[in-house]
Structure formats: structure tokens, C-alpha cells
Design a protein around this motif. Structure first.
Motif, PDB file in Angstrom:
ATOM      1  N   PRO A   1       0.005  -4.732   8.303  1.00  0.00           N
ATOM      2  CA  PRO A   1      -0.442  -5.582   6.976  1.00  0.00           C
ATOM      3  C   PRO A   1      -2.253  -6.381   7.110  1.00  0.00           C
ATOM      4  CG  PRO A   1       0.573  -6.556   9.062  1.00  0.00           C
ATOM      5  CD  PRO A   1       0.707  -5.143   9.173  1.00  0.00           C
ATOM      6  N   GLU A   2      -3.076  -6.043   8.161  1.00  0.00           N
ATOM      7  CA  GLU A   2      -4.156  -6.397   8.083  1.00  0.00           C
ATOM      8  C   GLU A   2      -4.682  -5.457   7.460  1.00  0.00           C
ATOM      9  OE1 GLU A   2      -3.278  -3.391  12.131  1.00  0.00           O
ATOM     10  OE2 GLU A   2      -2.106  -5.082  10.708  1.00  0.00           O
ATOM     11  N   LEU A   3      -4.423  -4.530   7.214  1.00  0.00           N
ATOM     12  CA  LEU A   3      -5.484  -3.357   6.534  1.00  0.00           C
ATOM     13  C   LEU A   3      -4.813  -3.677   5.039  1.00  0.00           C
ATOM     14  CD1 LEU A   3      -4.513   0.217   8.785  1.00  0.00           C
ATOM     15  CD2 LEU A   3      -6.048  -1.033   8.323  1.00  0.00           C
ATOM     16  N   THR A   4      -4.111  -4.445   4.781  1.00  0.00           N
ATOM     17  CA  THR A   4      -4.186  -4.956   3.285  1.00  0.00           C
ATOM     18  C   THR A   4      -5.258  -5.399   2.622  1.00  0.00           C
ATOM     19  OG1 THR A   4      -1.620  -4.522   3.100  1.00  0.00           O
ATOM     20  CG2 THR A   4      -2.786  -6.249   1.303  1.00  0.00           C
ATOM     21  N   PRO A   5      -6.091  -5.139   1.517  1.00  0.00           N
ATOM     22  CA  PRO A   5      -7.507  -5.527   1.130  1.00  0.00           C
ATOM     23  C   PRO A   5      -7.085  -6.704   0.546  1.00  0.00           C
ATOM     24  CG  PRO A   5      -6.870  -3.789  -0.183  1.00  0.00           C
ATOM     25  CD  PRO A   5      -6.121  -3.709   1.019  1.00  0.00           C
TER      26      PRO A   5
ATOM     27  N   ARG B   1       1.470  -1.128   0.183  1.00  0.00           N
ATOM     28  CA  ARG B   1      -0.031   0.190   0.089  1.00  0.00           C
ATOM     29  C   ARG B   1       0.988   1.534  -0.034  1.00  0.00           C
ATOM     30  NH1 ARG B   1      -1.511  -2.432   4.527  1.00  0.00           N
ATOM     31  NH2 ARG B   1      -1.129  -0.597   5.990  1.00  0.00           N
ATOM     32  N   PHE B   2       0.420   2.244  -0.617  1.00  0.00           N
ATOM     33  CA  PHE B   2       1.129   3.583  -0.292  1.00  0.00           C
ATOM     34  C   PHE B   2       1.291   4.177   0.312  1.00  0.00           C
ATOM     35  CE2 PHE B   2      -0.065   5.291  -5.292  1.00  0.00           C
ATOM     36  CZ  PHE B   2       0.080   4.175  -6.004  1.00  0.00           C
ATOM     37  N   ASP B   3       0.234   3.347   1.908  1.00  0.00           N
ATOM     38  CA  ASP B   3       0.461   4.737   2.899  1.00  0.00           C
ATOM     39  C   ASP B   3       1.298   3.502   3.659  1.00  0.00           C
ATOM     40  OD1 ASP B   3      -1.145   1.913   3.339  1.00  0.00           O
ATOM     41  OD2 ASP B   3      -0.924   2.123   5.570  1.00  0.00           O
ATOM     42  N   GLN B   4       2.214   1.951   3.519  1.00  0.00           N
ATOM     43  CA  GLN B   4       2.915   1.685   3.736  1.00  0.00           C
ATOM     44  C   GLN B   4       3.972   1.555   2.991  1.00  0.00           C
ATOM     45  OE1 GLN B   4       1.443  -2.891   2.502  1.00  0.00           O
ATOM     46  NE2 GLN B   4       1.690  -2.950   4.854  1.00  0.00           N
TER      47      GLN B   4
ATOM     48  N   LEU C   1      14.748   0.675  -0.579  1.00  0.00           N
ATOM     49  CA  LEU C   1      15.276  -1.365  -0.963  1.00  0.00           C
ATOM     50  C   LEU C   1      15.234  -1.925   0.556  1.00  0.00           C
ATOM     51  CD1 LEU C   1      17.406  -0.750  -4.164  1.00  0.00           C
ATOM     52  CD2 LEU C   1      14.790  -1.732  -4.184  1.00  0.00           C
ATOM     53  N   SER C   2      15.792  -0.590   1.645  1.00  0.00           N
ATOM     54  CA  SER C   2      16.352  -1.119   2.143  1.00  0.00           C
ATOM     55  C   SER C   2      15.454  -1.526   3.559  1.00  0.00           C
ATOM     56  CB  SER C   2      17.467   0.211   3.272  1.00  0.00           C
ATOM     57  OG  SER C   2      16.978   1.421   3.726  1.00  0.00           O
ATOM     58  N   GLN C   3      14.066  -0.691   3.134  1.00  0.00           N
ATOM     59  CA  GLN C   3      13.061  -0.919   4.056  1.00  0.00           C
ATOM     60  C   GLN C   3      11.789  -1.270   3.527  1.00  0.00           C
ATOM     61  OE1 GLN C   3      13.154   1.202   6.822  1.00  0.00           O
ATOM     62  NE2 GLN C   3      15.613   0.982   6.967  1.00  0.00           N
ATOM     63  N   GLU C   4      12.333  -1.800   2.217  1.00  0.00           N
ATOM     64  CA  GLU C   4      10.820  -2.309   1.870  1.00  0.00           C
ATOM     65  C   GLU C   4      10.892  -3.724   2.848  1.00  0.00           C
ATOM     66  OE1 GLU C   4       9.394  -4.988  -1.938  1.00  0.00           O
ATOM     67  OE2 GLU C   4      11.624  -4.504  -2.166  1.00  0.00           O
ATOM     68  N   MET C   5      11.087  -4.519   3.833  1.00  0.00           N
ATOM     69  CA  MET C   5      10.735  -5.284   4.756  1.00  0.00           C
ATOM     70  C   MET C   5      10.071  -4.645   5.456  1.00  0.00           C
ATOM     71  SD  MET C   5      11.065  -8.467   3.178  1.00  0.00           S
ATOM     72  CE  MET C   5      10.622  -9.152   4.791  1.00  0.00           C
ATOM     73  N   ALA C   6      10.310  -3.693   6.123  1.00  0.00           N
ATOM     74  CA  ALA C   6       9.692  -2.580   7.138  1.00  0.00           C
ATOM     75  C   ALA C   6       8.485  -2.340   6.592  1.00  0.00           C
ATOM     76  CB  ALA C   6      10.756  -1.535   7.660  1.00  0.00           C
ATOM     77  N   MET C   7       8.049  -1.487   5.498  1.00  0.00           N
ATOM     78  CA  MET C   7       7.348  -0.956   4.777  1.00  0.00           C
ATOM     79  C   MET C   7       5.915  -1.941   4.749  1.00  0.00           C
ATOM     80  SD  MET C   7       8.274   0.678   1.545  1.00  0.00           S
ATOM     81  CE  MET C   7       9.728   2.195   1.363  1.00  0.00           C
ATOM     82  N   ARG C   8       6.511  -3.622   4.802  1.00  0.00           N
ATOM     83  CA  ARG C   8       5.184  -4.358   4.084  1.00  0.00           C
ATOM     84  C   ARG C   8       4.863  -5.207   5.354  1.00  0.00           C
ATOM     85  NH1 ARG C   8       5.551  -6.633  -0.731  1.00  0.00           N
ATOM     86  NH2 ARG C   8       6.801  -5.985  -2.274  1.00  0.00           N
ATOM     87  N   ALA C   9       5.709  -4.502   6.440  1.00  0.00           N
ATOM     88  CA  ALA C   9       5.811  -4.982   7.795  1.00  0.00           C
ATOM     89  C   ALA C   9       4.710  -3.972   8.829  1.00  0.00           C
ATOM     90  CB  ALA C   9       6.764  -4.830   8.535  1.00  0.00           C
TER      91      ALA C   9
END
Length: 407
Positions: A344-348, A286-289, A333-341
Motif C-alpha cells: 500500500p505504501e506505493l499508492t500515490p 493500483r493495477f499491480d495490486q 471479490l474474494s481477494q479485493e482486501m488482499a489486493m489493497r494490502a
């Protein structure tokens, strides 16, 4: 939006502080910056492009200066000498230049502020297709260089593609992605479409008229003119709303090249194309992530990535392009995993939508029965077809992504 619209502080204010032997506080500096940006946006003759500040006072001209034909004609002759297009002066284009140069100057200033973001991309694609680079100005006429532009008829994006034309040119349009809004893919599609029209008519101005009104209307106008081969002789026979399309294009081409000569300057400048890179990212994301773990706001992510309809990159199973500031690529690139974390419950849940079918409305049809027949919701029908209400008419074509499990 700090990344997109950072402006220099008011030089006068800084000079005053320096004279007093003081350094302005952050809050004071921000206040001065806010006032300066507001002034630039409301002062018609001032540009927020600070590169223009070093010009001597005598080189800045009043808005609308020098629009007479004696001044414009030789400049157009110079443009014509270096272009494949016929850019010679003519009285019809002159009238449009005068209108745009006096009554559309704020609009043109906004377009000048956006061109650094889009024109280099347009030029690269046009050059690769062997087409006149001046055709980049067509996107100014079509959308005002706004990838979110939407016409009352349903055309969308920088190049204002209708749904059926976009699909014919290979653009993806579904519940998650609308490639009409993607600067690169829509420009590629526009070049293919324009090249095909030029091959059909053998003339760029006929091709532009067909881009606006359709090939059928241009063929009809040519027949009514007695099969003339010169655009200007055929122009009176074109649909009324198309007759000014090519003159408007010529006027915009001239004024975008000679804006300073007529007191028109860039407003609200966007960063240049070379400041943005493209990453291939697998969704869902998501963009907010992305914004939560980067210096960008969610709105800035959306401006850079307008083709994603639900403010998210869909997935998984496929990688999609994400445009991102070059200076922040390493951080992404370094924060991509943190973005996904991040939440995550808001991702449809991503639900597959098959290729759409075209349904023609029959007598007695209402949206509710059509929706039930195809296993979809009325709200989905309204979204897919840009409907403001549930009113439909007999013979109307509806785009439907049917649910194969409920049909």
C-alpha cells in the motif's frame, strides 16, 4: 499474455506424440505453442482463429481474390438491401476496396481479431440510439479498434475524440481518467455526436464527413457545390484529407463482412465481449495490486481498463468501473482486501485537479511562466497538452488544471 492470447497447440505435434505413444511435457508443449503462434502471426494466409481450421482446403481463398467490380457489386447490393446506409456499389468505393483488400490485409486481419471484444458493445449502443449498426465500422477507420490510439493532432480512443469535443459530449478527462479510452462511455458519446450531426445534415454520409472534418467544412463544401444534397456530388468540394473518409468507411464495411471471400482472416483474436464483466470499485487500487492477487498480469488489467491514465483506479469517495474476466469475478471479490494490502505504501496520494481552463499563449510566454502563474509544473503542462518539447506558439491554446491554492 496468457488470458488474452492463449492459442491451441500445434495439432501436428500432438499427433506425432500420440503416434509415438508419448505425452508431451509442459515445456515441450509450450515450445510448440510458441512456434505455432509465431507462425500464425507471420504466415499471411493463416488465422489464429482456430474456428477456421475445420474449413475444407477448397474454401480458403488467396489474399486479394475476387476484388473485381463484377464480384463486389452484387455483394454490396445485398448489404445495401438490409441497411439504412447507402451501400450501393460505386467506382470511388471500389477503388478503396481494392486498396484495402490488397495492401491493408494484415491490418484488417488484426481488426477482425479485435471485433469480438468491441462490436457487440457497439451494436448494443447503436441499437439503443436507433442508429445503423454498420456505423460500428467507423471505429475501425478511426482507431483500428485500439482504445489507446492517439493521433498527431491529439485525438484519442476508439472513436478519436479531440479534447474539446469529448468534454462537450460529457466525457471526463483529468489527471487520472480519460473516458475517451473507455469503450462504453466513448461509444455513447460517439453516438450522441453522430446523431446530432445527422439531425443537422439529414444524411449519414454528410454526418460522417462532419465527424472527420467538422460541420463548418461540410457546410462550406455544400455551398461550393451549389447547395447539392447528394454526398457524392459534394465530395469533390470537401477538404482533401476528408474526401476518402466515407469511401474508406464503405470499403471497411464491405471487407469486414466479406473478408473470407477475399482471403482475409482474423489475427491475434481477443476474447469476446461476453467473457468480460464490469465491477464497481472504490479506489485507490493500483493495477499491480490487482495482478498480485489474480491470474491476470498487470498488462492484461491495463488492456481491459484503458481509461485509467496512471495504471490505478482513483479514490476514495467514488466508485469506478473495472472490467474483469467473467471467470475471475468471484476471485476478484474474494481477494479485493488482499489486493489493497499488497504494498500500500506505493499508492500515490490522490490530488484533486479542478476543471481545466483554456489559456491562449501570448507573445513572450514560455511554459515556465505559464506554469508558475497557474501553480502547476511544466511537466504537467506538457502531459495535459501532449507536448513533446517546451516549444509553444503565439495563439496556441493550452489546457491547464490550475492549483487554486497557488494562484
Amino acid at each position: 499474455m496468457p488470458w488474452l492470447s492463449r492459442a491451441g497447440f500445434c495439432l501436428l505435434a500432438w499427433g506425432c506424440f500420440a503416434a509415438w505413444g508419448q505425452t508431451p511435457s509442459d515445456s515441450t508443449a509450450q515450445a510448440w505453442e510458441s512456434l505455432w503462434v509465431e507462425w500464425c502471426q507471420t504466415a499471411h494466409c493463416v488465422s489464429s482463429d482456430t474456428a477456421l481450421w475445420g474449413l475444407p482446403d477448397g474454401s480458403l481463398v488467396k489474399v486479394g481474390t475476387g476484388l473485381d467490380s463484377a464480384t463486389v457489386a452484387p455483394r454490396m447490393a445485398a448489404l445495401d438491401a438490409t441497411s439504412e446506409l447507402d451501400l450501393r456499389w460505386n467506382p470511388v468505393a471500389q477503388r478503396r476496396i481494392e486498396v484495402f483488400g490488397t495492401k491493408r490485409t494484415k491490418h484488417l486481419g488484426s481488426m477482425l481479431g479485435r471485433k469480438a471484444m468491441y462490436f457487440p458493445l457497439f451494436e448494443e449502443v447503436l441499437d439503443r440510439h436507433g442508429m445503423p449498426l454498420e456505423l460500428k465500422h467507423l471505429a475501425v477507420v478511426e482507431s483500428g479498434l485500439n482504445p489507446e490510439a492517439r493521433s498527431p493532432a491529439g485525438a484519442r480512443g476508439l472513436w478519436q475524440f479531440m479534447y474539446y469535443t469529448a468534454k462537450a459530449e460529457g466525457l471526463r478527462i483529468d489527471g487520472y481518467i480519460d473516458e475517451r479510452k473507455d469503450p462504453l462511455k466513448s461509444t455513447e458519446a460517439a453516438c450522441r455526436h453522430l446523431r446530432r450531426l445527422h439531425d443537422r445534415f439529414g444524411d449519414w454520409y454528410f454526418a460522417l464527413a462532419a465527424y472527420n472534418a467538422g460541420s463548418g467544412n461540410v457546410n462550406k463544401a455544400i455551398r461550393r457545390s451549389g447547395n447539392k444534397t447528394n454526398y457524392w456530388e459534394v465530395r469533390p468540394f470537401l477538404p482533401r484529407e476528408t474526401r476518402d473518409y466515407v469511401p474508406n468507411f464503405i470499403a471497411v464495411t464491405y471487407l469486414m463482412e466479406h473478408h473470407q471471400d477475399h482471403g482475409i482472416y482474423p489475427q491475434n483474436t481477443l476474447p469476446g465481449a461476453m467473457t468480460v464483466d464490469t465491477l464497481m470499485v472504490e479506489g485507490p487500487l493500483r493495477f499491480d495490486q490487482m495482478a498480485a492477487e489474480s491470474p491476470l498480469t498487470e498488462a492484461e488489467v491495463a488492456i481491459l481498463n484503458p481509461m485509467y491514465r496512471l495504471m490505478m483506479v482513483p479514490g476514495p469517495g467514488e466508485k469506478f468501473p473495472v472490467r474483469w474476466p467473467v471467470e475471475h469475478v468471484a476471485g476478484f471479490l474474494s481477494q479485493e482486501m488482499a489486493m489493497r494490502a499488497y504494498k500500500p505504501e506505493l499508492t500515490p496520494e490522490i490530488q484533486y485537479e479542478p476543471e481545466p481552463v483554456i489559456y491562449r499563449v501570448k507573445s513572450g510566454d514560455v511554459l515556465g511562466t505559464i506554469a508558475r502563474k497557474h501553480g502547476v509544473k511544466v511537466s504537467q503542462l506538457k502531459t495535459w497538452n501532449d507536448l513533446k518539447s517546451t516549444t509553444i506558439r503565439v495563439g496556441q491554446r493550452l489546457i491547464i488544471h490550475p492549483n487554486p491554492n497557488q494562484m
